[in-house]
Design a protein around this motif. Structure first.
Motif, mmCIF file in Angstrom:
data_model
loop_
_atom_site.group_PDB
_atom_site.id
_atom_site.type_symbol
_atom_site.label_atom_id
_atom_site.label_comp_id
_atom_site.label_asym_id
_atom_site.label_seq_id
_atom_site.Cartn_x
_atom_site.Cartn_y
_atom_site.Cartn_z
ATOM 1 N N ASP A 1 0.989 -1.300 -0.140
ATOM 2 C CA ASP A 1 0.283 0.053 0.196
ATOM 3 C C ASP A 1 0.524 1.314 -0.111
ATOM 4 O OD1 ASP A 1 -2.413 1.235 0.379
ATOM 5 O OD2 ASP A 1 -2.594 1.380 2.299
ATOM 6 N N LEU A 2 1.780 1.576 -0.846
ATOM 7 C CA LEU A 2 2.499 2.425 -0.491
ATOM 8 C C LEU A 2 1.570 3.577 -2.190
ATOM 9 C CD1 LEU A 2 5.636 0.538 -2.046
ATOM 10 C CD2 LEU A 2 4.260 2.046 0.505
ATOM 11 N N ARG A 3 2.056 5.077 -1.613
ATOM 12 C CA ARG A 3 1.212 6.282 -2.629
ATOM 13 C C ARG A 3 3.131 7.490 -2.204
ATOM 14 N NH1 ARG A 3 -3.722 5.826 0.269
ATOM 15 N NH2 ARG A 3 -4.696 4.417 0.112
ATOM 16 N N PRO A 4 3.470 7.682 -3.445
ATOM 17 C CA PRO A 4 4.227 8.523 -3.377
ATOM 18 C C PRO A 4 4.026 9.696 -2.660
ATOM 19 C CG PRO A 4 2.898 8.061 -6.054
ATOM 20 C CD PRO A 4 2.497 7.488 -5.132
ATOM 21 N N SER A 5 5.127 10.543 -2.629
ATOM 22 C CA SER A 5 5.265 11.270 -1.130
ATOM 23 C C SER A 5 4.757 12.966 -2.017
ATOM 24 C CB SER A 5 6.214 10.869 -0.754
ATOM 25 O OG SER A 5 6.058 12.493 0.905
ATOM 26 N N GLU A 6 4.439 13.608 -1.184
ATOM 27 C CA GLU A 6 4.832 15.171 -1.629
ATOM 28 C C GLU A 6 6.496 16.071 -0.791
ATOM 29 O OE1 GLU A 6 1.420 17.606 -0.460
ATOM 30 O OE2 GLU A 6 0.375 16.411 -1.294
ATOM 31 N N GLN A 7 6.752 15.136 -0.854
ATOM 32 C CA GLN A 7 8.854 15.253 -0.151
ATOM 33 C C GLN A 7 8.776 15.759 -1.712
ATOM 34 O OE1 GLN A 7 8.771 16.108 2.827
ATOM 35 N NE2 GLN A 7 7.553 16.180 3.601
ATOM 36 N N GLY A 8 9.306 15.172 -2.101
ATOM 37 C CA GLY A 8 10.024 14.977 -3.338
ATOM 38 C C GLY A 8 9.801 13.763 -4.414
ATOM 39 N N HIS A 9 11.255 13.938 -5.381
ATOM 40 C CA HIS A 9 11.029 12.709 -6.407
ATOM 41 C C HIS A 9 11.261 12.100 -5.616
ATOM 42 C CE1 HIS A 9 12.313 11.228 -10.107
ATOM 43 N NE2 HIS A 9 13.213 11.185 -9.267
ATOM 44 N N GLY A 10 11.263 10.970 -5.725
ATOM 45 C CA GLY A 10 12.124 9.211 -5.252
ATOM 46 C C GLY A 10 11.150 8.935 -3.946
ATOM 47 N N ALA A 11 10.503 10.556 -3.118
ATOM 48 C CA ALA A 11 9.587 9.920 -2.095
ATOM 49 C C ALA A 11 8.422 8.846 -2.111
ATOM 50 C CB ALA A 11 9.484 11.110 -1.101
ATOM 51 N N TRP A 12 8.063 8.167 -1.521
ATOM 52 C CA TRP A 12 7.756 7.119 -1.060
ATOM 53 C C TRP A 12 6.840 7.428 0.292
ATOM 54 C CZ3 TRP A 12 5.063 4.888 -5.214
ATOM 55 C CH2 TRP A 12 5.901 4.985 -6.852
ATOM 56 N N GLU A 13 5.054 7.367 0.520
ATOM 57 C CA GLU A 13 4.765 6.371 2.225
ATOM 58 C C GLU A 13 4.295 5.510 1.527
ATOM 59 O OE1 GLU A 13 1.550 9.807 2.401
ATOM 60 O OE2 GLU A 13 3.273 11.214 1.938
ATOM 61 N N CYS A 14 4.070 4.628 2.779
ATOM 62 C CA CYS A 14 3.446 3.409 2.796
ATOM 63 C C CYS A 14 2.126 3.610 4.299
ATOM 64 C CB CYS A 14 4.421 2.339 4.181
ATOM 65 S SG CYS A 14 3.977 1.209 3.992
ATOM 66 N N HIS A 15 1.201 3.895 3.510
ATOM 67 C CA HIS A 15 -0.299 2.752 4.774
ATOM 68 C C HIS A 15 -0.409 2.186 5.697
ATOM 69 C CE1 HIS A 15 -1.543 7.386 2.869
ATOM 70 N NE2 HIS A 15 -0.428 7.148 2.003
ATOM 71 N N ALA A 16 0.743 1.462 5.102
ATOM 72 C CA ALA A 16 0.110 0.433 6.374
ATOM 73 C C ALA A 16 0.984 0.669 7.232
ATOM 74 C CB ALA A 16 0.912 -0.803 5.811
ATOM 75 N N CYS A 17 2.609 0.941 7.574
ATOM 76 C CA CYS A 17 2.988 1.256 8.600
ATOM 77 C C CYS A 17 2.947 2.774 9.225
ATOM 78 C CB CYS A 17 4.818 0.033 8.363
ATOM 79 S SG CYS A 17 5.659 0.881 7.384
ATOM 80 N N SER A 18 2.958 3.517 8.187
ATOM 81 C CA SER A 18 2.633 4.681 8.102
ATOM 82 C C SER A 18 4.184 5.441 8.596
ATOM 83 C CB SER A 18 2.310 5.929 9.503
ATOM 84 O OG SER A 18 1.295 4.680 9.466
ATOM 85 N N ARG A 19 5.114 4.823 7.730
ATOM 86 C CA ARG A 19 6.565 5.341 7.258
ATOM 87 C C ARG A 19 6.719 5.832 5.888
ATOM 88 N NH1 ARG A 19 8.927 -0.073 10.387
ATOM 89 N NH2 ARG A 19 9.291 0.988 12.320
ATOM 90 N N ALA A 20 7.451 6.681 5.771
ATOM 91 C CA ALA A 20 8.143 7.239 4.170
ATOM 92 C C ALA A 20 9.235 6.987 4.341
ATOM 93 C CB ALA A 20 7.840 9.003 4.353
ATOM 94 N N PHE A 21 9.756 6.816 3.046
ATOM 95 C CA PHE A 21 11.014 6.933 2.746
ATOM 96 C C PHE A 21 11.044 7.202 1.288
ATOM 97 C CE2 PHE A 21 8.810 2.994 1.664
ATOM 98 C CZ PHE A 21 8.604 2.830 0.070
ATOM 99 N N GLN A 22 12.818 6.969 1.257
ATOM 100 C CA GLN A 22 12.704 7.662 -0.244
ATOM 101 C C GLN A 22 13.741 7.054 -1.697
ATOM 102 O OE1 GLN A 22 15.199 11.276 -0.202
ATOM 103 N NE2 GLN A 22 14.590 11.977 -2.543
#
Length: 59
Positions: free
Chosen positions: A17-38
């Motif tokens: 359950d991943l979605r692109p993040s608004e933090q910038g290019h290559g940033a993603w958010e996981c809505h299952a564990c509420s973590r963001a990564f790049q």
């Protein structure tokens, strides 16, 4: 080829359950564990060379 690398699963929990993040290019958010990564492309590896046990190139 698109400029965006898309992950197939979260590197922390494995969920998809991943979605692109608004933090910038290559940033993603996981809505299952509420973590963001790049994701970041570092480059291509150099081709391997054939060497013997002493580090010398074989003929």
């Amino acid at each position: 080829m698109s400029g965006r690398a898309a992950p197939f699963h979260c590197p922390y929990c494995g969920d998809e359950d991943l979605r692109p993040s608004e933090q910038g290019h290559g940033a993603w958010e996981c809505h299952a564990c509420s973590r963001a990564f790049q994701l970041k492309f570092l480059g291509l590896l150099a081709p391997a060379t054939s060497t013997d046990s002493l580090g010398r190139n074989e003929i």
